[in-house]
Design an enzyme around this catalytic site. Sequence first.
Site, mmCIF file in Angstrom:
data_model
loop_
_atom_site.group_PDB
_atom_site.id
_atom_site.type_symbol
_atom_site.label_atom_id
_atom_site.label_comp_id
_atom_site.label_asym_id
_atom_site.label_seq_id
_atom_site.Cartn_x
_atom_site.Cartn_y
_atom_site.Cartn_z
ATOM 1 N N PRO A 79 1.003 -1.208 0.171
ATOM 2 C CA PRO A 79 -0.055 0.040 0.042
ATOM 3 C C PRO A 79 0.852 1.298 -0.093
ATOM 4 C CG PRO A 79 -0.235 -1.133 2.091
ATOM 5 C CD PRO A 79 0.422 -2.034 1.419
ATOM 6 N N GLU A 80 0.303 2.090 -0.798
ATOM 7 C CA GLU A 80 0.905 3.631 -0.811
ATOM 8 C C GLU A 80 -0.182 4.448 -0.652
ATOM 9 O OE1 GLU A 80 3.463 4.495 -4.190
ATOM 10 O OE2 GLU A 80 4.025 2.362 -4.788
ATOM 11 N N LYS B 261 0.952 7.185 5.160
ATOM 12 C CA LYS B 261 0.643 5.726 4.717
ATOM 13 C C LYS B 261 -0.126 5.215 6.210
ATOM 14 C CE LYS B 261 3.936 5.494 0.836
ATOM 15 N NZ LYS B 261 5.273 5.021 0.981
ATOM 16 N N ARG C 164 16.008 -0.506 -5.048
ATOM 17 C CA ARG C 164 14.539 -0.550 -5.429
ATOM 18 C C ARG C 164 14.372 -0.429 -6.954
ATOM 19 N NH1 ARG C 164 13.769 -2.316 -0.887
ATOM 20 N NH2 ARG C 164 12.112 -1.429 0.562
#
Length: 286
Positions: A2-3, A54, A276
């Site tokens: 989740p962002e 978040k 990333r």
Amino acid sequence: MPELPEVETIRRRLANILPGKKIAKFQVLKAKSFIGQASALFGATIVTISRRAKILRIKLKTDSDSANLLIHLKMTGQLIYLDSTGKKVGGGHPTADWINQLPSKHTRIIFNFTDHSKLFFNDQRIFGWIKLMTDREVENEWQKYGPDINTPHLTAKYLSTSWQRKKIPVKLALMDNQIVTGIGNIYASEALYAAKINPQRPAKSLTMAEVKNLLAKTQAIINHSIELGGTTFDGSFVNIHGFAGQYQKQLKVYQQDGRLCPVCGTKIKKVKLAGRSTFYCDTCQK
DNA sequence: CGGATTGTTCTTCC
DNA sequence: CGGAAGAACAATCC
């Protein structure tokens, strides 16, 4: 994964369901997932559900005091709601069968409400957490973060000033929570593609016009994703009814390496930034 | 078996 | 001291 859009998707649905419910039992199945005194939650009533960065905030009222539960899903956290009949409710696109057999082996915490409905906190990798905090502690927590990316009054000037000494790749600056929150690995790649900026450019090298454009494009993408209920890969993100989001169909570069850029036809590239995966079009993004 | 996977925080180094 | 880089956190999946 989740962002901001995924957490906001969860928040909106919880906000329609939880306020007014009273906690009958708060079961901690995995000690690492909860920080605080679980016994303090007995009899507490849910007041409001909000979100910062978040992190979800459930405001509670007990007989004598106010309290808050902060929830961070990190990479694999999920919140799943079952009504008093034990069924999931709401519309969307069905995901895996495990949702019908809760608690699952990844269930870490269960909220049992007095009306017999339940909220399950599942977290495969146990990075996520739920913390009990006072109002003051929550305010202190919020101090650590910059403004949300979807804050209407967020200005390009603020971003530009924050970035003016930053030699780090602009993609990492966009994901720096002390400057601006809500953008994770997926939307960072998508936003830079939309703004035609190479993710490897030093943050300080962007012109004001580029920052302005990048901010507008990022906000548009975040808001569009919220409208579509977030991004789901392999069923990993689901809303509280166990259904997938739909923004993954809108992705232009994220996990699209090897496919062709929808604008110029160049193959989308994949590189590593700070460990990333980062996706971009070498032709369109300068 | 090596490498990859969403977010964040801590340590280490310069 | 601040900035930047890298490891660590844990559990899979391919």
